[in-house]
Each structure stands twice: as C-alpha cells, then as structure tokens.
Design a protein around this motif. Sequence first.
Motif, PDB file in Angstrom:
ATOM      1  N   VAL A 148       5.360 -21.305  22.826  1.00 57.33           N
ATOM      2  CA  VAL A 148       5.730 -22.637  22.115  1.00 57.33           C
ATOM      3  C   VAL A 148       5.008 -23.693  22.670  1.00 57.33           C
ATOM      4  CG1 VAL A 148       7.452 -23.951  21.064  1.00 57.33           C
ATOM      5  CG2 VAL A 148       8.018 -21.795  21.516  1.00 57.33           C
ATOM      6  N   GLY A 149       4.158 -24.217  22.019  1.00 53.53           N
ATOM      7  CA  GLY A 149       3.393 -25.566  22.695  1.00 53.53           C
ATOM      8  C   GLY A 149       1.867 -25.103  23.006  1.00 53.53           C
ATOM      9  N   GLY A 150       1.022 -25.781  22.369  1.00 55.09           N
ATOM     10  CA  GLY A 150      -0.436 -25.537  22.499  1.00 55.09           C
ATOM     11  C   GLY A 150      -1.080 -26.755  23.360  1.00 55.09           C
ATOM     12  N   GLY A 151      -0.497 -27.037  24.362  1.00 57.12           N
ATOM     13  CA  GLY A 151      -1.127 -28.043  25.510  1.00 57.12           C
ATOM     14  C   GLY A 151      -1.726 -26.920  26.381  1.00 57.12           C
ATOM     15  N   ILE A 152      -2.283 -27.528  27.592  1.00 56.24           N
ATOM     16  CA  ILE A 152      -3.182 -26.570  28.404  1.00 56.24           C
ATOM     17  C   ILE A 152      -2.305 -25.594  28.962  1.00 56.24           C
ATOM     18  CG2 ILE A 152      -2.706 -28.166  30.504  1.00 56.24           C
ATOM     19  CD1 ILE A 152      -5.897 -26.048  29.625  1.00 56.24           C
ATOM     20  N   ALA A 153      -1.018 -25.723  29.468  1.00 62.58           N
ATOM     21  CA  ALA A 153      -0.117 -24.672  30.016  1.00 62.58           C
ATOM     22  C   ALA A 153      -0.107 -23.621  28.809  1.00 62.58           C
ATOM     23  CB  ALA A 153       1.240 -25.210  30.332  1.00 62.58           C
ATOM     24  N   ALA A 544       6.543 -23.251  31.219  1.00 60.37           N
ATOM     25  CA  ALA A 544       5.386 -23.451  31.954  1.00 60.37           C
ATOM     26  C   ALA A 544       4.995 -24.799  31.667  1.00 60.37           C
ATOM     27  CB  ALA A 544       4.121 -22.459  31.479  1.00 60.37           C
ATOM     28  N   GLY A 545       4.250 -25.531  32.515  1.00 59.12           N
ATOM     29  CA  GLY A 545       3.620 -26.871  32.439  1.00 59.12           C
ATOM     30  C   GLY A 545       4.840 -27.871  32.628  1.00 59.12           C
ATOM     31  N   VAL A 546       4.481 -29.210  31.937  1.00 57.85           N
ATOM     32  CA  VAL A 546       5.391 -30.297  32.065  1.00 57.85           C
ATOM     33  C   VAL A 546       6.733 -30.091  31.553  1.00 57.85           C
ATOM     34  CG1 VAL A 546       5.304 -32.921  31.981  1.00 57.85           C
ATOM     35  CG2 VAL A 546       3.199 -31.781  32.546  1.00 57.85           C
ATOM     36  N   CYS A 547       6.967 -29.339  30.686  1.00 56.51           N
ATOM     37  CA  CYS A 547       8.253 -29.426  30.190  1.00 56.51           C
ATOM     38  C   CYS A 547       9.281 -28.959  31.335  1.00 56.51           C
ATOM     39  CB  CYS A 547       8.391 -28.491  28.998  1.00 56.51           C
ATOM     40  SG  CYS A 547       7.906 -26.739  29.367  1.00 56.51           S
ATOM     41  N   GLN A 548       8.701 -28.454  32.436  1.00 60.99           N
ATOM     42  CA  GLN A 548       9.561 -27.733  33.622  1.00 60.99           C
ATOM     43  C   GLN A 548       9.665 -29.008  34.762  1.00 60.99           C
ATOM     44  OE1 GLN A 548       8.041 -26.968  36.595  1.00 60.99           O
ATOM     45  NE2 GLN A 548       9.833 -25.881  37.584  1.00 60.99           N
ATOM     46  N   GLY A 549       8.870 -30.115  34.540  1.00 64.72           N
ATOM     47  CA  GLY A 549       8.801 -31.084  35.315  1.00 64.72           C
ATOM     48  C   GLY A 549       7.412 -31.739  35.484  1.00 64.72           C
ATOM     49  N   PRO A 550       7.462 -33.097  35.800  1.00 64.60           N
ATOM     50  CA  PRO A 550       5.934 -33.687  35.875  1.00 64.60           C
ATOM     51  C   PRO A 550       5.030 -32.941  36.796  1.00 64.60           C
ATOM     52  CG  PRO A 550       7.912 -35.178  36.254  1.00 64.60           C
ATOM     53  CD  PRO A 550       8.193 -34.061  36.178  1.00 64.60           C
ATOM     54  N   LYS A 551       3.817 -32.586  36.199  1.00 69.04           N
ATOM     55  CA  LYS A 551       3.098 -31.812  37.074  1.00 69.04           C
ATOM     56  C   LYS A 551       1.543 -32.280  36.512  1.00 69.04           C
ATOM     57  CE  LYS A 551       4.864 -27.970  36.960  1.00 69.04           C
ATOM     58  NZ  LYS A 551       6.010 -28.398  35.935  1.00 69.04           N
ATOM     59  N   ASP A 552       0.550 -32.064  37.251  1.00 66.61           N
ATOM     60  CA  ASP A 552      -0.730 -32.288  36.980  1.00 66.61           C
ATOM     61  C   ASP A 552      -1.519 -31.024  36.192  1.00 66.61           C
ATOM     62  OD1 ASP A 552      -1.145 -30.587  38.857  1.00 66.61           O
ATOM     63  OD2 ASP A 552      -2.173 -32.299  40.206  1.00 66.61           O
ATOM     64  N   ILE A 553      -2.845 -31.094  35.728  1.00 65.15           N
ATOM     65  CA  ILE A 553      -3.352 -30.042  34.846  1.00 65.15           C
ATOM     66  C   ILE A 553      -3.549 -28.797  35.825  1.00 65.15           C
ATOM     67  CG2 ILE A 553      -5.584 -29.302  33.660  1.00 65.15           C
ATOM     68  CD1 ILE A 553      -5.919 -32.050  32.838  1.00 65.15           C
ATOM     69  N   PRO A 554      -3.853 -28.992  37.047  1.00 57.38           N
ATOM     70  CA  PRO A 554      -3.903 -27.686  37.813  1.00 57.38           C
ATOM     71  C   PRO A 554      -2.484 -26.898  37.745  1.00 57.38           C
ATOM     72  CG  PRO A 554      -5.159 -29.329  38.981  1.00 57.38           C
ATOM     73  CD  PRO A 554      -4.562 -30.023  37.782  1.00 57.38           C
ATOM     74  N   ALA A 555      -1.657 -27.462  38.025  1.00 56.28           N
ATOM     75  CA  ALA A 555      -0.106 -27.071  38.233  1.00 56.28           C
ATOM     76  C   ALA A 555       0.254 -26.495  37.080  1.00 56.28           C
ATOM     77  CB  ALA A 555       0.671 -27.884  38.857  1.00 56.28           C
ATOM     78  N   SER A 556      -0.324 -27.133  35.817  1.00 57.91           N
ATOM     79  CA  SER A 556       0.406 -26.701  34.236  1.00 57.91           C
ATOM     80  C   SER A 556      -0.474 -25.505  34.211  1.00 57.91           C
ATOM     81  CB  SER A 556       0.027 -27.492  33.440  1.00 57.91           C
ATOM     82  OG  SER A 556       0.616 -28.859  33.562  1.00 57.91           O
ATOM     83  N   VAL A 557      -1.606 -25.232  34.621  1.00 58.65           N
ATOM     84  CA  VAL A 557      -2.577 -24.132  34.127  1.00 58.65           C
ATOM     85  C   VAL A 557      -2.032 -22.899  35.107  1.00 58.65           C
ATOM     86  CG1 VAL A 557      -4.785 -22.979  34.507  1.00 58.65           C
ATOM     87  CG2 VAL A 557      -4.531 -25.311  33.568  1.00 58.65           C
ATOM     88  N   ALA A 558      -1.578 -23.129  36.253  1.00 57.15           N
ATOM     89  CA  ALA A 558      -0.979 -22.244  37.317  1.00 57.15           C
ATOM     90  C   ALA A 558       0.038 -21.530  36.617  1.00 57.15           C
ATOM     91  CB  ALA A 558      -0.994 -22.883  38.588  1.00 57.15           C
ATOM     92  N   GLN A 559       1.014 -22.461  36.152  1.00 59.83           N
ATOM     93  CA  GLN A 559       2.395 -22.126  35.666  1.00 59.83           C
ATOM     94  C   GLN A 559       2.134 -21.168  34.396  1.00 59.83           C
ATOM     95  OE1 GLN A 559       5.260 -25.080  35.026  1.00 59.83           O
ATOM     96  NE2 GLN A 559       6.194 -24.533  37.089  1.00 59.83           N
ATOM     97  N   GLY A 560       1.126 -21.625  33.452  1.00 58.48           N
ATOM     98  CA  GLY A 560       0.839 -20.853  32.449  1.00 58.48           C
ATOM     99  C   GLY A 560       0.508 -19.477  32.615  1.00 58.48           C
TER     100      GLY A 560
END
Lengths: 669, 165
Positions: A148-153, A544-560
Amino acid sequence: MAEKVGIYVCHCGSNIAGTVDCEEVARWAGQNIRDVAVARDYKFMCSSLGQQLIEDDIKKEGLTRVVVAACSPHLHEKTFRRACQNAGLNPYLCHMTNIREHVSWVNNDKKAGTEKVKSLVSAAAERVKHQQPLEPFYVKVNPATLVVGGGIAGLQATLELADAGYPVYLVEREPSIGGHMAQFDKTFPTLDCSACILTPKMSEVGQHENVTMFTYSELEEVSGSVGSFKVKIRKRARYVDYDKCTGCGICIEKCPRKVVDDVFEAGLGYRKAIYTPFPQAVPRVPVIDTANCTYFQSGKCKVCSKVCPTDAVRYDQQDEIVELEVGNIVLATGWKLFDCKRLPNYGFGRLANVYTNLEFERLCNAAGPTNGKIVLRDGKTEPQRVAIIHCVGSRDSRYNTFCSAVCCMAAMKFGHLVLEKTNAEVYSFYIDMRPNQKDYEEFYQRLLEEGMHFVRGRVAEVTDAARRPEEQGKLIVQYEDTLLGEQKRLPVDMVILMGAMEPQADAKEMGLKCGISCSMAGWFTERHPKLDPVATMTDGVFVAGVCQGPKDIPASVAQGAAAAARISGMITNGKVMIEPIVASIDEESCSGCRVCNNMCPYNAIEFDEAKGVSHVITAMCKGCGTCVAACPCDAISGAHFKNDQIYAEIEGILWDAQPSAAGTAAGGG
Amino acid sequence: MSNENFEPKIVGFLCNWCSYRAADLAGSARIKYAPNVRIIRVMCSGRVDPSFVLKALAQGADGVMIAGCHPGECHYIEQNYKAMRRYAMLKHTLTALGVEPERVRLVWASAAEGQLLAEHIDSLVADVRKLGPLCWPRNWEESPERLKALEEIEKEHAEAMEVQA
C-alpha cells in the motif's frame, strides 16, 4: 505426581539487579513456593550460558515446568521456549514473568521492587503448574503480497518481491506511482536528480510481469490473517478505459479546462481537468477530475472523448471493488506536509513570497511551473536574499515534538540550489543542525564554504511591516541570534518554511484496517523500535518508509527492502507458525445457549443444530478469549489462558495478602 | 490501620496488545509509578471474566485494574466493548457484594501510552489507599451502608423483573 518447577531470576546485568535483590528472590522462591525443584539467579538468562542452565536443569533435575523472571515476554519468550524445547520440554510449559519493564525500570525502591518481584514469581510458578503442552499450528503462506503506497519505500518493496518471482499488488491513491520523491528536483547530499533515479524504478514496476498496479485506488477492507489475508480495493473511476488508452496525451493537450494543481505542483502550477500528475507518470493513463470537468459539471464539452484516437474515454465508468487474496501486507503510506498556515506569525498564505518546502521543491524543479527558475510569486523577479526557517511544526511542543529528520539537509540542498542558480544570499535559521548520516556532515561543510549563512535561533515573525527604509517592500525576518544573544531583523525577498513531515490524515484509520496501532505522534508502531523495525504486532503486516517515522530516502529504501526480505523468507518457507492460543468447546458441558455465538467478531463459533451445541472453528479463532469469559457453563476453554491457569496466577500473585475466611469461595467462577 | 501507611495490593489485568505493551513502554522509558499494581497478562480485556476480579478481591486484593486498547482500537476488533459492558455490570454486582465499585477500574491505554498507564496506576493506587484495606468479604456485613445499598439494588431488580413480566 507433583510438578518439578525450575525458577530462573535474571539480573539483566544491573538492569534488574540494580533495584531488585535477585539473589533474595531466588532464595525465597526455592524455600517458599511449593514444587520448586530449582531456583537460581543469573547475570544474563538470555545468554547462551543462561539458556544452557535451563536446558541442563531440565535434563538433570527432570524439571517439568520452567519460570523465567526477566524482561518482557514480547522480547524473549521465544528464546526461553526454544531452550525448553531443546531439552525436550514442551515450549508451552515455560512461563515468563516481566520483572524488568514492569518492576525494576519503573521503581527505585529496592525493598518494594523485591517484594513485587516475589509476587510475580509466585504467580508465574502457580500458573505454570497448570499449563499444558501445546502444539503450534502452521498455515500456508499465499505468495502474493499487497503493497500500500507507491512512494519510494513501496516501490522498493514491490520490486524486491517481484524480482524474487512473487506476485505483488501495488495500491496507490494518486493517479500515478512515485510519491513525494517524484516532486523533488535534486536529492541530498549527492545532488543527483530525483527523477533520474526514480523514474527507472517507476517504469520497471509499471512493466514488471509480477506486478499488478492499482493506481487512483484505495485499500477498503482487510480480513483474514497472516498467510491468507483477503483485501478489498476500491478502484476509483478514472473515466478512461485503462486497456484502450495508449497514453498519447492528446486529451490532456486539448482539454480546455485549466485547474490549479494543489497536489503535485503544491498549488504553484496548473493541470487540466483530464490529467496525469506529471509527464513521466506511471501509468500514463489519465484521470478526469469530475469536480472541475466541464462535461461533468454542465453536460457539455466532451472534447477529450472527441479527440481520443482509441475511443478510451468513458464518462459512465463507475468505481470498482476488487477482491484479492494475499499472504502479507506492506504499508508504505508515507506522510503529508504540516499545514504551515497553523503558524500565522510566519505569514504563509498571507505574504506572497513565503513558500513551503514542497512549493520550493517544485519551484526549483526543471519540470516545475517555472522550469526551474527561482523567482518570486510574480514569476519574474529573482530574489536578492532568501531566508530558510527550520523546524516549522516540528520540534515545537505546540505542534509536533518530533524532529522531521530530513529538513536540515533539505534546507542545505535549497541553499545550494539558490546559490547555484541566483546571485542571492541565503540565511538559514536553525535550532540545531543535524546532518547525521553518511556524507551529510561533508555537505554541511560544503555549504559553509559556499557561503550559506547559518544563524542559530528561532524566527519569531515574518512580516511586511517595514520600520526602516531598507525594509521597504521586503519581508522582514525578526529573530534572535542565540549565539550573539541579540534580537535582530533581516529584510529578505523570499522565505522558505521547512514544514514538518506529518502522518497521513487517515493513518490511524489505515492502521485499524490492518490491525496495527500508531504512536502518540501518529506514526505506525513497529514490533520493536530497534530489533524489529519493519514488522508490526500483527503478523503479516509490515511497515516501510515515513509512515513508520520521519526518515530520508536511503532509510525508506532500506526499510522497503527489509520488509520485502522478511516476506520473501516467509514465502520461501511456505508456512508460518501460529500460536496455538485458541478456544475450544467441551460438548459435554455446552448447554447450547449460544451466548458465545455472537461474542466472536470473526464468526469462528458455529452452532451445531443436530447436536444442540456450539463449536469453535479453530482456523478462524484468534484467541482473544472473550467467549471463554462469556460462557455461563464453563464449557469453553482458552488454551494457554484457561480459567484454572489464571485463578492460580491470581492466588500466586496475592501470596502475601490475607485471604479472608470465605476467600476461596469466589474461585469457582 | 492508618491509610497513609497502608500499601494497597492491586491486581492488574492487562491486554497483550495495547496496555501490556504500554506497561513495557513505561519501563523502557523509565517512567516511575507506584509498585502496588501486580500485572497479569491476558490476550484481551474481553478475556477478563468477572470472576477473575471477584477472585482477586476475595484473595486479598484491595483493588483491581482492567486495562485494554482504546474503544475502536481493539486488536480483536471490538472485544474491549464487551469488557466495557461486563465492567458496567460488575460494578453493580460489587456494590451488592459490599465492595466499593471505585476499587475496580477499567482504563484504556494504547501501546504508545506508557505515561498514561503509569498515571492511571498512580491514580488508582491513591484512590484505593484512601478507601483503606478491603478485607473482603470478611468485613462487609459490619457495614449498614453496604446492606442498605444491597437492599436498593434488590429493589431495582425486582422492579426490572416486573417491567419484563
């Protein structure tokens, strides 16, 4: 035959032993609790030596029950159950009691803490004697996953799973995937172009044989559980036939109706009434915004339909509900921008040249409304001086106490772009600079060298009320330079507010649909903040991504990617373990009153008309135990939380209380 | 016994998903609260059989806390509403049995609300401390107010039955 109970009191270094006399508890338990064969205290029970202690005692002393008094069972219950299993004892004959989070960490009084631990150990020991061996269930894992969610994560999670060969359904609310990253021009600290690194991923997802995209769609409903969820997706009507449309874009070009684009262009630019959010949109199939379409409003026009070469426009299209079955769910629902109008002293919405960070992203984007030219709202004047205000709506007890994590770096990125593209001076007003990831500090040093001014202090007000001649026609930033200890005023042409990242307005609702909770701030709660950052308390639901808490792109990608890896593992394994904590009904005792039938929200209790009794459909039972408590004949028992187990726990926990003369009478239930 | 020196013994039934996790969070955040509540984990506040509460009181507890997820946020969809219903009836029954219903409290705390749970615990402990030791059911017949309360409830029941008939 009496049980042989082993009791293990963990010191957890000084975490428990600091405020609890663990040796005393072990000594006391060995002498005072019935059926205790072994009572030990140990520095770290979860260490391999600690576990070995339990295994050896089970083998040598013939323990039939184990109590571990240590941290929360949410942390180490599995560890100690495994230790018991290794030594041949059924894992459900082990009980953990929490003396760290619930005692030593919340209490400074050693005497009171030790007494509390004694009561918890006594409760666990009494309870464990009533526990019964159980066997876990296994359920098959459907290899399909819902993202759910088509952002980078979400895109990263989708690609990882699809590349591993598993089907993925990707749901995105907007007409195109891409998320916030698609709005950005450059990405810090490398300054590579956001579109250049994002669009290949978008088209890969769009073309992937294992990916089914549902854009302009929303998750409506989730039922079932890990391994076999059933989900309903609402495909909102696009009014364009998805299969016939070739994405040629003639309809968009010819549409006579121009609308301010509040979403993708952050209100700075325009789109048509039939539109794709941006040229590289995936899919390229446009949608009709009915609220602004001349045909939908007045019944006339139909230009899009007339110019369409494949006859793909469908004014009578309806929303469609699609039902899918998936094994796991990834929530990557992202964030929304803080409403900067909530800080009226900064003048956003009132003073033309006060911008939000998202607006500025569009302003400096080469594909944006000004083709990347940094100019004031009049569309032509280049600013001479730009002020960037950090922490707007974050780190502020009136709005959000959290740090939005990315704004310091984004502010420096903006500073760099202004310095590069214009002759303006840039002033950044910060509380603390936090460039704390790989290469971020270096970027900060670079900006210092490039001549960006950093002022430590919070801005009190942005105003257009000039006091001095040089302030005429300017925006004046009133601030305190806390390093100089002075109140100052700075006339500027443009102000950029670094608005906070906030949870989506419907994050809580989304969480409820999937059975997960939100933090106080509204971010999805992960299973463990350090050791399990993408799983949630509901098995099979990942974040995954910012829905879990503020973070930048690398961290969002890592969580995804991390969420995808967890799911891949489950799919490869083919099955997932389910705790055998379920209800069952004793037919002999059941009176057939059917009180329990309506208690179950999962319809797991069926009434057998022929026999006149109810029975539990084990596969549907989630083990809450509400029916157990409701049964007037004690015919239902909830495995691992049976009445006799809890009564014993109550007796044990109150070992030091004075039971009254008739005290045992109420125990019958 | 002077109430100031009296340390109430309170049993807390906490649901596995929200309030037990809130208690875990209070621990991780090192929030300090009264040590008087002893926690028993249940899967859901809906699992709390009223007999658990009566059993705890009869066993010498001076108070009981039941804690679950906030209404609408139950891990099992809606089972905390069932806890809520039972609680309303239980309070009635407690009065009839001569126990001040204030001794038993149902509270909500999400997994993020460690601070709130700690506040609920402190407040319950303070209130039970004011009420004094329960020693139930030994001392209940000693109190004429309690007998009066029981009579009133019986009357209510009788009236309710008449209406139904």
